[in-house]
Scaffold this motif. Structure first.
Motif, short mmCIF file in Angstrom:
data_model
loop_
_atom_site.label_atom_id
_atom_site.label_comp_id
_atom_site.label_asym_id
_atom_site.label_seq_id
_atom_site.Cartn_x
_atom_site.Cartn_y
_atom_site.Cartn_z
N ASN A 137 20.38 -30.91 -13.87
CA ASN A 137 18.97 -30.65 -13.56
C ASN A 137 18.58 -31.27 -12.22
OD1 ASN A 137 18.44 -29.26 -15.96
ND2 ASN A 137 18.12 -31.14 -17.09
N GLN A 138 19.12 -32.45 -11.94
CA GLN A 138 18.82 -33.09 -10.66
C GLN A 138 19.39 -32.29 -9.50
OE1 GLN A 138 19.93 -37.21 -10.65
NE2 GLN A 138 19.35 -37.53 -8.51
N GLY A 139 20.61 -31.74 -9.70
CA GLY A 139 21.19 -30.89 -8.67
C GLY A 139 20.41 -29.60 -8.48
N LEU A 140 19.94 -29.02 -9.59
CA LEU A 140 19.13 -27.81 -9.49
C LEU A 140 17.83 -28.06 -8.74
CD1 LEU A 140 18.77 -24.83 -10.27
CD2 LEU A 140 17.75 -25.60 -12.42
N ALA A 141 17.23 -29.22 -9.00
CA ALA A 141 16.01 -29.57 -8.27
C ALA A 141 16.29 -29.71 -6.78
CB ALA A 141 15.43 -30.86 -8.83
N GLY A 142 17.46 -30.26 -6.44
CA GLY A 142 17.81 -30.39 -5.02
C GLY A 142 18.06 -29.05 -4.36
N VAL A 143 18.69 -28.11 -5.10
CA VAL A 143 18.95 -26.78 -4.54
C VAL A 143 17.65 -26.02 -4.35
CG1 VAL A 143 20.04 -24.56 -5.01
CG2 VAL A 143 21.29 -26.66 -5.47
N LEU A 144 16.70 -26.19 -5.29
CA LEU A 144 15.44 -25.44 -5.23
C LEU A 144 14.36 -26.14 -4.41
CD1 LEU A 144 15.13 -24.30 -8.97
CD2 LEU A 144 15.98 -22.98 -7.03
N ALA A 145 14.65 -27.34 -3.90
CA ALA A 145 13.63 -28.08 -3.14
C ALA A 145 13.06 -27.30 -1.96
CB ALA A 145 14.21 -29.41 -2.68
N PRO A 146 13.89 -26.55 -1.17
CA PRO A 146 13.30 -25.81 -0.04
C PRO A 146 12.29 -24.74 -0.45
CG PRO A 146 15.69 -26.03 0.22
CD PRO A 146 15.36 -26.48 -1.17
N PHE A 147 12.36 -24.28 -1.72
CA PHE A 147 11.46 -23.21 -2.15
C PHE A 147 10.08 -23.74 -2.54
CE2 PHE A 147 15.75 -21.64 -2.92
CZ PHE A 147 15.69 -20.37 -2.37
N GLN A 148 9.86 -25.04 -2.42
CA GLN A 148 8.53 -25.58 -2.69
C GLN A 148 7.49 -25.04 -1.72
OE1 GLN A 148 8.99 -29.85 -2.60
NE2 GLN A 148 9.66 -29.95 -4.74
N ARG A 149 7.95 -24.65 -0.53
CA ARG A 149 7.01 -24.14 0.47
C ARG A 149 6.39 -22.81 0.08
NH1 ARG A 149 10.50 -25.33 6.06
NH2 ARG A 149 10.71 -27.61 5.74
N ILE A 150 7.04 -22.07 -0.83
CA ILE A 150 6.49 -20.78 -1.26
C ILE A 150 5.84 -20.88 -2.64
CG2 ILE A 150 8.11 -19.46 0.14
CD1 ILE A 150 9.77 -18.98 -2.36
N GLY A 151 5.61 -22.11 -3.10
CA GLY A 151 4.89 -22.30 -4.36
C GLY A 151 5.74 -22.56 -5.59
N LEU A 152 7.06 -22.54 -5.45
CA LEU A 152 7.93 -22.81 -6.59
C LEU A 152 7.93 -24.30 -6.90
CD1 LEU A 152 10.01 -21.59 -8.60
CD2 LEU A 152 11.78 -22.16 -6.93
N LYS A 153 7.88 -24.64 -8.19
CA LYS A 153 7.86 -26.03 -8.61
C LYS A 153 9.15 -26.36 -9.34
CE LYS A 153 2.82 -26.09 -8.95
NZ LYS A 153 1.65 -26.34 -9.83
N PRO A 154 10.12 -26.96 -8.63
CA PRO A 154 11.42 -27.25 -9.26
C PRO A 154 11.33 -28.18 -10.45
CG PRO A 154 11.53 -27.45 -6.86
CD PRO A 154 10.10 -27.34 -7.22
N GLN A 155 10.37 -29.11 -10.45
CA GLN A 155 10.27 -30.07 -11.55
C GLN A 155 9.98 -29.36 -12.88
OE1 GLN A 155 7.55 -33.25 -10.81
NE2 GLN A 155 8.87 -34.24 -9.28
N ARG A 156 9.13 -28.37 -12.84
CA ARG A 156 8.82 -27.63 -14.07
C ARG A 156 10.06 -26.89 -14.58
NH1 ARG A 156 3.40 -26.85 -15.36
NH2 ARG A 156 1.92 -27.68 -13.82
N LEU A 157 10.76 -26.26 -13.66
CA LEU A 157 11.94 -25.48 -14.05
C LEU A 157 13.04 -26.38 -14.61
CD1 LEU A 157 13.36 -22.76 -14.17
CD2 LEU A 157 14.09 -23.10 -11.81
N THR A 158 13.30 -27.50 -13.92
CA THR A 158 14.35 -28.40 -14.39
C THR A 158 13.96 -29.07 -15.70
OG1 THR A 158 13.41 -30.15 -12.98
CG2 THR A 158 15.22 -28.85 -12.08
N LEU A 159 12.69 -29.35 -15.90
CA LEU A 159 12.24 -29.93 -17.17
C LEU A 159 12.47 -28.95 -18.31
CD1 LEU A 159 10.85 -32.19 -18.76
CD2 LEU A 159 8.65 -31.11 -18.19
#
Length: 264
Positions: A137-159
């Motif tokens: 989950n921590q790795g997935l959050a790191g991979v998805l971190a750049p997509f925060q600029r378009i409104g994606l929230k990695p913390q919700r997805l990884t949780l």
């Protein structure tokens, strides 16, 4: 039942694959998916199979575990093989029944398609066999971190992924308890005919679903009582570090895609 579950289970053998950065593993698996989709010939399939076998062996995990990981989807593989045999009409005729004929091209396409599915399912098991759910989950959050600029929230997805992975063995344990309770009352699943087994399994849906919602509510109350807030700044127990071997690991998948493109 939990002992037979391979999905989400980490098998620690101390291999160098286990020590890779989870972000590198996730990136590699995405590239592997692209490579498998591009496989369209016997030579490309052979290259993908050898590549997969090399990394499976590098994990030091017995190959039987990878076979078991793909076993639940054997029916889907048979279906894919049958569809290709029924629809593809290239090559020479092997067998003819009325207006339908089995062609060499259909047989070849069916085998390649089924093999692609088998390789994909068994090889991606490396991700869960060598990585704990927390690091995944921590790795997935790191991979998805750049997509925060378009409104994606990695913390919700990884949780959501973390809770879903941890609930799988819990739900299986709940199902096993209900089966044992029914067996104690004389309704042993092993001794019933197939039709009665189907009815009995359907009857399990209600108590298992109720138990899952009850546990989910307890989890929510527990998290709220501890002050958990989604999106709040948090520290990490494990700090991820990208090393040179992680780069080479990802580049090997890029080389696999290039080789498959040349052999198509």
């Amino acid at each position: 039942m939990r002992n037979k579950l391979l999905f989400g289970r980490r098998i620690d053998t101390g291999s160098w694959v286990h020590g890779l950065d989870p972000r590198a593993k996730l990136t590699g698996m995405l590239l592997y998916l692209a490579a498998i989709v591009l496989v369209g010939s016997w030579r490309a399939l052979a290259v993908a199979a050898l590549f997969s076998l090399a990394y499976m062996t590098a994990t030091r995990i017995p190959l039987k575990y990878y076979v078991k990981a793909a076993k639940p989807l054997w029916a889907l593989m048979v279906f894919i093989f049958a569809v290709q045999c029924l629809t593809v009409d290239r090559g020479e005729v092997i067998w003819r029944i009325g207006s339908w004929a089995l062609y060499t091209g259909g047989l070849s396409s069916g085998f390649i398609a089924a093999s692609r599915m088998a390789l994909l399912v068994s090889f991606t098991a490396i991700l869960t066999f060598t990585t704990t759910p927390g690091l995944l989950n921590q790795g997935l959050a790191g991979v998805l971190a750049p997509f925060q600029r378009i409104g994606l929230k990695p913390q919700r997805l990884t949780l959501m992924m973390s809770i879903a992975l941890r609930f799988i063995p819990t739900i299986l344990e709940e199902t096993q308890k209900i089966l044992k309770a029914q067996a104690a009352r004389g309704a042993d699943l092993k001794e019933l005919p197939w039709r009665e087994k189907g009815r009995m399994l359907v009857s399990l849906l209600v108590p298992v679903t109720v138990g899952a919602f009850r546990r989910a509510e307890e989890l929510v109350l527990s998290m709220e009582s501890r002050g958990y807030t989604i999106g709040a700044p948090r520290t990490e127990y494990h700090r991820l570090s990208w090393r040179r071997r992680d780069t080479w690991f990802v580049l090997s998948y890029v080389a696999l895609i290039a080789a498959i493109l040349l052999l198509r």
